[in-house]
Write an enzyme that holds these catalytic residues in place. Structure first.
Site, PDB file in Angstrom:
ATOM      1  N   LYS A 197      30.625   0.395  -3.291  1.00  0.00           N
ATOM      2  CA  LYS A 197      29.771   1.490  -2.813  1.00  0.00           C
ATOM      3  C   LYS A 197      28.851   0.981  -1.720  1.00  0.00           C
ATOM      4  O   LYS A 197      28.697   1.612  -0.673  1.00  0.00           O
ATOM      5  CB  LYS A 197      28.952   2.084  -3.976  1.00  0.00           C
ATOM      6  N   GLN A 247      24.481   3.782 -12.135  1.00  0.00           N
ATOM      7  CA  GLN A 247      25.855   3.456 -12.529  1.00  0.00           C
ATOM      8  C   GLN A 247      26.025   3.622 -14.043  1.00  0.00           C
ATOM      9  O   GLN A 247      25.265   3.049 -14.824  1.00  0.00           O
ATOM     10  CB  GLN A 247      26.176   2.013 -12.092  1.00  0.00           C
ATOM     11  N   ASP A 261      25.175  12.147  -7.507  1.00  0.00           N
ATOM     12  CA  ASP A 261      26.300  12.237  -8.447  1.00  0.00           C
ATOM     13  C   ASP A 261      26.500  13.684  -8.901  1.00  0.00           C
ATOM     14  O   ASP A 261      27.539  14.010  -9.480  1.00  0.00           O
ATOM     15  CB  ASP A 261      26.016  11.365  -9.690  1.00  0.00           C
TER      16      ASP A 261
END
Ligand code: NAD
Length: 310
Positions: A55, A99, A122
């Site tokens: 990422k 995460q 997200d």
């Protein structure tokens, strides 16, 4: 018989990243804003470390700023919340991603709810989930958004199609069903308690598998000519050769999806491979969401990106 068209997620994701790069360069020049993505990693799970590294690399490659907060496995919930609050109030950070999975002692929902909804790249915050359900603008989860782009790269108009989504998780199945409803599909969500799954799948013009069971979807479940999007990522052992049976060689593994790809490609009209299908789209969509978040926070219009990925 002709084989299915293989929807190339790698190249569609690369095109999307190029468009994002150009849009970032333009807002850096005109607005003096550099979009920034912060990733919070708790513990030292090797798979999570690889994702986070990827990422960061791709964030920098499109011209954005990348921030990383690493916390030990035994971090307290209060310390993690404190880290999220710091990022919420940092003006250089436009997107925050924690995460997952988090260690057992941490209440994941509490952490997600602590992220400012405008920075929730997200799309997991209840406010963004609710906005998606109501058809309001907001941040949409990355994997479902990537699946939609892949489907639309092959079928630009999904209106009126029968779509079957296997899997009802909050991060893939449910938001994907909402996106397909917004595209005017007739949507069926199947799950672990669904009966007659093969017959339900056989009705699908668009079949999406998000289960996590290697090669569960068989070729004879698929309507001839259907479009198949395989979200599953399953690591399976490669069958040992005779020499390896002796125990000398290390046991190798490979990635497979939820669909029996080799057989399905003789029946489907188009299909995504694993790897190289949905996977590469997820990070590209994360970067797209970070750009969107930066634009929203700056009060400027989101540059037009081609949603089909073409
Ligand atoms: P999950 O475990 O949260 O959900 C799995 C879903 O499958 C559940 O809703 C369950 O009801 C359903 N299910 C389980 N067994 C079933 C059965 N026998 N028949 C029908 N449905 C069944 O998983 P998830 O987070 O939604 O992920 C699903 C898969 O997608 C996993 O393989 C995961 O690794 C993969 N994934 C890939 C990406 C990507 O970037 N490509 C991103 C997220 C998840």
């Amino acid at each position: 018989m002709t084989e299915a068209y293989i929807i190339d997620g790698k190249s569609i994701a690369a095109k999307l990243r190029e468009q994002i790069s150009a849009a970032v360069a333009s807002i850096v020049a005109t607005e003096k804003i550099t979009p920034g993505l912060a990733v919070v990693l708790v513990g030292s799970d090797p798979a999570s470390q690889v994702y986070v590294r990827n990422k960061a690399r791709q964030t920098i490659a499109v011209g954005m700023r990348s921030f990383e907060t690493k916390l030990p496995e035994d971090v307290s919930e209060a310390e993690l919340l404190e880290a999220v609050h710091r990022l919420n109030s940092d003006p250089a950070v436009h997107g925050i991603l924690v995460q997952l999975p988090l260690p057992q002692h941490i209440h994941t929902a509490k952490i997600i709810e602590a992220i400012t909804p405008e920075k929730d790249v997200d799309g997991f915050h209840p406010l963004n989930a609710g906005r998606l359900a109501l058809g309001l603008p907001g941040l949409v989860p990355c994997t479902p958004l990537g699946c939609l782009m892949l489907a639309k790269s092959w079928l630009p108009d999904l209106s009126g199609l029968n779509a079957v989504v296997i899997g009802r998780s909050n991060i893939v199945g449910k938001p994907l069903a909402q996106l397909l409803l917004a595209e005017n599909c007739t949507v069926t969500i199947a799950h672990s308690r669904t009966q007659n799954l093969p017959q339900i799948c056989a009705r699908a013009d668009l079949l999406i598998a998000a289960v996590g069971r290697p090669a569960m979807v068989k070729a004879d479940w698929i309507k001839p000519g259907a479009t198949v999007i395989d979200v599953g990522i399953n690591r399976v052992p490669v069958p040992a050769t005779i020499e390896e049976e002796g125990g000398k060689a290390e046991r190798k593994t490979r990635l497979v999806g939820d669909v029996d790809f080799a057989a399905a490609k003789a029946i489907a009209g188009a299909i995504t491979p694993v790897p190289g299908g949905v996977g590469p789209m997820t990070i590209a969509c994360l970067l797209r969401n970070t750009l969107q978040a930066a634009c929203t926070q700056a009060g400027i219009a989101m540059p037009q990106l081609d949603r089909s990925g073409n």
